[in-house]
Write an enzyme that holds these catalytic residues in place. Structure first.
Site, PDB file in Angstrom:
ATOM      1  N   GLU A   1     -21.575 128.709   1.841  1.00  0.00           N
ATOM      2  CA  GLU A   1     -22.259 127.723   1.195  1.00  0.00           C
ATOM      3  C   GLU A   1     -23.486 127.012   1.298  1.00  0.00           C
ATOM      4  OE1 GLU A   1     -22.349 122.860   3.655  1.00  0.00           O
ATOM      5  OE2 GLU A   1     -20.399 124.202   3.534  1.00  0.00           O
TER       6      GLU A   1
ATOM      7  N   HIS B   1     -12.230 129.735   5.349  1.00  0.00           N
ATOM      8  CA  HIS B   1     -12.090 131.114   6.578  1.00  0.00           C
ATOM      9  C   HIS B   1     -11.165 130.535   6.948  1.00  0.00           C
ATOM     10  CE1 HIS B   1     -17.031 131.430   5.939  1.00  0.00           C
ATOM     11  NE2 HIS B   1     -15.945 131.675   4.567  1.00  0.00           N
TER      12      HIS B   1
ATOM     13  N   CYS C   1     -15.830 121.404  -1.760  1.00  0.00           N
ATOM     14  CA  CYS C   1     -15.677 119.945  -1.296  1.00  0.00           C
ATOM     15  C   CYS C   1     -16.951 118.899  -1.505  1.00  0.00           C
ATOM     16  CB  CYS C   1     -15.969 120.498   0.772  1.00  0.00           C
ATOM     17  SG  CYS C   1     -16.369 119.074   1.491  1.00  0.00           S
TER      18      CYS C   1
ATOM     19  N   CYS D   1      -9.766 119.421   7.849  1.00  0.00           N
ATOM     20  CA  CYS D   1     -10.018 118.173   7.369  1.00  0.00           C
ATOM     21  C   CYS D   1      -9.744 118.040   5.659  1.00  0.00           C
ATOM     22  CB  CYS D   1     -11.256 117.975   7.321  1.00  0.00           C
ATOM     23  SG  CYS D   1     -12.180 119.505   5.798  1.00  0.00           S
TER      24      CYS D   1
ATOM     25  N   SER E   1     -17.272 128.819   9.800  1.00  0.00           N
ATOM     26  CA  SER E   1     -18.694 128.679  10.892  1.00  0.00           C
ATOM     27  C   SER E   1     -18.841 127.387  11.836  1.00  0.00           C
ATOM     28  CB  SER E   1     -20.297 127.564  10.095  1.00  0.00           C
ATOM     29  OG  SER E   1     -20.914 127.390  10.051  1.00  0.00           O
ATOM     30  N   ASN E   2     -17.881 126.044  12.007  1.00  0.00           N
ATOM     31  CA  ASN E   2     -17.880 124.709  12.076  1.00  0.00           C
ATOM     32  C   ASN E   2     -16.583 125.772  13.554  1.00  0.00           C
ATOM     33  OD1 ASN E   2     -14.729 124.145  12.076  1.00  0.00           O
ATOM     34  ND2 ASN E   2     -14.893 125.081   9.988  1.00  0.00           N
TER      35      ASN E   2
ATOM     36  N   THR F   1     -23.366 122.086   6.077  1.00  0.00           N
ATOM     37  CA  THR F   1     -22.440 120.703   6.492  1.00  0.00           C
ATOM     38  C   THR F   1     -21.564 121.360   7.294  1.00  0.00           C
ATOM     39  OG1 THR F   1     -20.280 121.739   5.312  1.00  0.00           O
ATOM     40  CG2 THR F   1     -22.579 120.213   3.985  1.00  0.00           C
TER      41      THR F   1
ATOM     42  N   SER G   1     -10.724 124.455   9.214  1.00  0.00           N
ATOM     43  CA  SER G   1     -10.317 125.184   8.415  1.00  0.00           C
ATOM     44  C   SER G   1      -8.452 126.190   8.900  1.00  0.00           C
ATOM     45  CB  SER G   1     -10.444 126.738   8.141  1.00  0.00           C
ATOM     46  OG  SER G   1     -11.826 127.250   9.031  1.00  0.00           O
TER      47      SER G   1
ATOM     48  N   CYS H   1     -20.819 117.117   7.987  1.00  0.00           N
ATOM     49  CA  CYS H   1     -19.677 116.841   7.500  1.00  0.00           C
ATOM     50  C   CYS H   1     -19.362 115.970   8.156  1.00  0.00           C
ATOM     51  CB  CYS H   1     -19.038 118.469   6.558  1.00  0.00           C
ATOM     52  SG  CYS H   1     -17.046 118.187   6.930  1.00  0.00           S
TER      53      CYS H   1
END
Length: 418
Positions: A191, A100, A161, A70, A326-327, A260, A391, A296
């Site tokens: 975060e 990450h 970010c 991103c 995490s995402n 996020t 990431s 996010c």
């Protein structure tokens, strides 16, 4: 009388970390060439330009419409690379990991950028000098770390970010208003730790409580409604609340924020349940509840794109990325509800058509899956979906695409020509 003995000595002025702009046009031209060489993929770009599909013989691969780096991640990597260009002779350090992804962090180590401990301020921070450069990662860093950098007077390159900083502004506002921040996230995540430190406010009198699951949320809702036991509550959430947190006092007014990269639908459910508990307690009044959407945008886009991809008849889904992302983890959770899904770090995790090394979310460890589908060792048509978290660089996606086709007897040259 010795007047000098009674005259107070002037105190040295406190140091201040030196913020620098490393995004100079001459530097960024070189940086972008380096980043492209390391992480971009012509194969991925071509597949994307053709609707995210590549089919050769009886094998089809679909890419999610949105996946991979991103803007915030690209910016953080650019700044880290630029730091080495601007400070070629200085020692450069990084608080933890820039993002990450093991491939990206490996590249930074090879550039001579040394990782510092991110969980606590260790003795290695005391050895930093004013000539040292310290990179703050995309997740940000807790206020104690930033205050330490001030004290040391080091050169700071802050890659935090913008979406994360938006959450910080929100929780600072809660603290100013005497509102406790309920943070939906992982208490030990970089975060969330950084956000929690901002929830204390500038005078450090604010409070926060971190909830991860809907079960955690129900514990909070029960207590708000007057059904919980204080000692049991404090023990259950140990390590997830601010010093001096008192649920009897600090759950009177709450405001929700989030890490996020959380699953959007779950964050919304956390918000809805907490609001309902406040309304029940306060006789239909929601005045003591505040909420703002801080998911996010890139995280949301990747989740939405995966939902679209899963509408296709897939035999298998591969989610590529770092296991501590995490995402990316949430993308695996979404996929598992629909189709056999494997969380892999890189193409080499696909050992063969019958074996895949993957990270099992429930067991929280890497495992080897075998015999997951007889179709992969036959001549039957096979359709595989691929996505990745924010990431994951495109070169790892390319490697995965090529590996799939090679295991089906199709060479990289055929993939390129297709």
């Amino acid at each position: 009388m010795d007047e000098s003995a009674s005259t107070p000595k002037p105190q040295p002025k406190p140091k201040k970390r030196k913020r620098v702009n490393v995004r100079r046009p001459d530097v960024m031209e070189m940086v972008q060439a380096e980043v492209a060489e390391h992480y971009r993929s012509s194969i991925v770009e071509k597949v994307r330009s053709r609707g995210g599909q590549i089919s050769i013989d009886n094998t089809t691969v679909y890419l999610a419409q949105q996946f991979g780096f991103c803007y915030g991640v690209e910016r953080a990597i650019d700044l880290a690379y630029a730091s080495r260009r601007v400070f070629p002779e200085n020692r450069i350090f990084l608080i933890g990991e820039i993002i990450h992804n093991p491939e990206v962090n490996r590249q930074l180590r090879e550039m001579g950028i040394t990782s510092l401990e991110w969980r606590e301020l260790t003795a290695e921070y005391d050895d930093l000098t004013e000539d040292d450069v310290v990179i703050v990662p995309a997740f940000g860093a807790p206020m104690t770390f930033m205050e330490k950098l001030d004290e040391l007077g080091v050169i700071v390159v802050d890659t935090t970010c913008g979406d994360v900083m938006s959450v910080w502004r929100r929780v600072r506002g809660y603290a100013k208003a005497g509102v406790t921040s309920i943070i939906h996230g992982k208490a030990g995540h970089e975060e969330t730790r950084a956000t929690a430190s901002r929830a204390l406010g500038p005078d450090k009198t604010g409070h926060y409580l971190v909830v991860l699951t809907l079960a955690d949320t129900e514990k909070v809702c029960d207590y708000i409604r007057g059904n919980g036991q204080r000692d049991e509550f404090m023990k259950y959430f140990e390590g997830s609340y601010s010093d001096g947190f008192d649920p009897d006092e600090h759950l009177k007014q709450i405001g929700v924020a989030n890490q996020t990269t959380m699953l959007k639908s779950e964050t919304e459910e956390v918000q809805n349940r907490l609001r309902a508990a406040i309304v029940d307690r306060d006789g239909g009044d929601a005045t003591n509840f505040q909420v703002f959407d801080t998911i996010c945008g890139a995280t949301q886009e990747r989740q939405d794109s995966l939902f679209d991809l899963l509408k296709r008849p897939l035999d298998l889904l591969l989610v590529v990325g770092g296991y501590n992302s995490s995402n990316t983890t949430h993308l695996v959770e979404i996929g598992q509800e629909v189709v056999p899904s494997f969380f892999i770090r890189k193409a080499e995790c696909l050992r063969s058509l019958e074996e895949v090394i993957h990270f099992d979310l429930e067991a929280k460890e890497e495992q080897v899956a075998t015999g997951y589908s007889a179709k992969f060792v036959s001549d039957e048509p096979v359709t595989i979906g691929i996505t990745a978290g924010a990431s994951c660089p495109s070169n790892l996606i390319e490697d995965t695409i090529v590996r799939i086709f090679e295991l089906r007897g199709i060479s990289k040259e055929q993939v390129v020509s297709a």
